[in-house]
Design a protein around this motif. Structure first.
Motif: not given
Lengths: 355, 177
Positions: A16-19, A183-184, A189-192
């Motif tokens: 979850g953290v990595i996703a 679920s997603y 990270p580059k898109s943040l």
């Protein structure tokens, strides 16, 4: 629908953290959350993230402070004694209004305690935990699926309000295996978006400062008042809960995390026996879902609070229900875990002796 | 349909692996499952147990107080878990290593020469597979083919020789009743 995988709760946290697009983990080992850093060391290496096993929890939380100030999603995980060691750092991070994610897989306490599941860090999590006037957004998962999904939610809330966020799990949730659906789509990270306050190098722009102190008279007071406004907005906007069978209930069980699972089974037993019993499960512990409890207390005569502690969340239930209802309690401190029949017996007692 | 299961024995008898295999098997058959090991300062030779819930509905509590099914691999676990079984429940026990006998009249005891059969197949440590095979047959809870797939998910790094031996042990257990 994505394929479901059978996973340990601790492993679901890692995925979850990595996703959620986090690429920075610093931490120090402690049972019952060791599967988090173990898998994190493998996964972060594989995807070019940062994994640091620090010399102590204190080092870990201060590295998070640095990574967050640089504008990056950063997280740590630990269990109760380790989280206590981090409190000074969490207070600094709160004082500097930095978003970070801290996961606490609670074990029995106080002191070194044991390695069994507990919920005895509720006060610490929901009252700030360290020194100074501050609060941390606190989420309470109760399944492997939540452990996968809550890191993303925690980062979003943390960044929206520039505030540290906690996930409060326990040894059972960490060590249990359940099917988990990814679920997603994983976030790159580059898109943040870049944060307007991040310390990213001040060439060709105004310099930015991240700090938790100001010695000018009156300044710190001003900061604290401003932060209070933020807290009020969080309390207004972010109360989350799950209510099951509460509409016609004579008694509502209030429980979070593992206790909400056990109580859910007890509520089913009660319904089979014809008792009108519901379950209110706080998902945010801070902000506490005060509004729904206040409303319920207008018509629900009895609440039964179930916790793996001597009774901590019960205070928030009492504050929310403002003496309108009877508040019953069932607690199991020091690593004790209640069973469904045990909670069912308490439900019967609260409703007047197995009527 | 909800079945609550406890598996108990010595550390090293494959108690936790059995629980995880049941978890995978439940998932393969599209059921809701939870698996929770008793964890602690456990070691080989110490006691180990785990709780598995397999259900057609979402599982509320992963904590099992009164199991429908217990699988007992060693002597101390019989004394500890026999009293917890639901009336009309099933108690599978490893007769090779357990000298005392279940006392309750309101449950069904199923003795299995798990270790003897496993040794005959060439490996004592696959006694847990024999037990799973017997359990699958008696309860109809999971298909034998599903268990074979599930053990391959659990022992992802094992060689084909071991995996086939596991399959054989599952089949032997399944054929016992």
């Amino acid at each position: 629908m994505a394929e479901k995988r059978l996973m340990y709760g601790n492993h679901a946290v890692v995925e979850g953290v990595i996703a959620a697009g986090c690429r920075f983990f610093a931490g120090y080992p402690i049972t019952p959350q060791n599967e988090i850093p173990e898998l994190m060391s493998i996964r972060m290496n594989a995807i070019g993230g940062v994994f640091i096993q620090t010399e102590s929890e204190i080092a870990a939380i201060n590295m998070l402070f640095g990574a967050a100030a640089a504008g990056k999603r950063a997280m740590t995980s630990s269990s109760s004694p380790g989280i206590s060691l981090m409190q000074e750092g969490i207070s600094y991070i709160a004082g500097a209004d930095m978003p970070v994610l801290v996961v606490n897989v609670i074990r029995g306490g106080p002191g070194l305690g044991n390695i069994a599941p507990a919920q005895s860090d509720y006060y610490q999590a929901t009252r700030g935990g360290g020194h100074g006037d501050y609060f941390t957004i606190t989420l309470a998962p109760n399944s492997g699926q939540d452990l996968f999904e809550f890191p993303k939610l925690a980062f979003e809330l943390a960044e929206k309000y520039r505030n540290p966020a906690l996930i409060l799990a326990d040894g059972l949730l960490g060590q249990m295996m359940e099917p988990v659906e990814f679920s997603y789509e994983p976030i790159d990270p580059k898109s943040l978006p870049e944060k307007e306050w991040a310390l990213s190098g001040c060439k060709n722009r105004e310099r930015r400062v991240v700090r938790s102190y100001d010695l000018k008279p009156g300044k710190l007071e001003e900061w604290n008042w401003r932060r209070l406004k933020k807290y009020e907005a969080i309390k207004k906007n972010e109360q989350r809960f799950e209510a099951i069978d509460c509409d016609d209930a004579d008694l509502v069980v209030v429980a979070y995390g593992t206790c909400s699972r056990v109580s859910g089974a007890a509520v089913r037993m009660a319904r089979v026996k014809g008792l009108k019993v519901g379950l209110l499960r706080p998902i945010t512990l801070w902000p506490f879902p005060t509004d729904v409890l206040r409303d319920m207390s207008q018509r629900v005569e009895n609440f039964l609070v179930v916790e793996m502690s001597c009774g901590q969340m019960i205070d928030d239930v009492k504050l929310a229900t403002e003496c309108r209802s009877k508040i019953h309690f069932h607690g199991r401190p020091g690593g004790g875990v209640p069973t469904p029949p045990e909670v069912f017996t308490k439900i019967e007692q609260a409703l007047g002796g197995g009527r | 349909m909800t079945k609550e299961i406890i598996i108990a024995g010595f550390g090293g008898q494959g108690v936790v692996s059995s629980g995880i295999i049941l978890g995978y098997a439940g998932l393969i058959e599209d059921k809701h499952v939870t698996f929770f090991p008793s964890y602690g300062a456990e070691m080989r030779g110490g006691t180990a147990n785990c709780s598995v819930v397999i259900s057609s509905e979402p599982v509320a509590s992963p904590i099992v107080a009164n199991p429908d099914i217990v699988v007992i691999m060693n002597e101390p676990s019989l004394a500890r878990f026999e009293p917890t079984v639901k009336p009309q429940g099933l108690l599978f026990f490893n007769q090779t290593l357990i000298t005392s006998r279940p006392k309750r009249k309101d449950i069904t005891p199923i003795p299995v020469e798990a270790n003897a059969i496993a040794e005959e197949l060439g490996q004592g440590r696959i006694a847990n597979m024999v037990m799973l095979g017997v359990m699958a047959k008696k309860t109809g809870l999971l298909k034998i083919e599903t268990l074979k797939k599930a053990q391959r998910k659990r022992f992802i790094k094992a060689d084909e020789e071991q995996l086939s031996l596991n399959d054989k042990a599952l089949e032997r257990g399944y054929a016992l009743l």
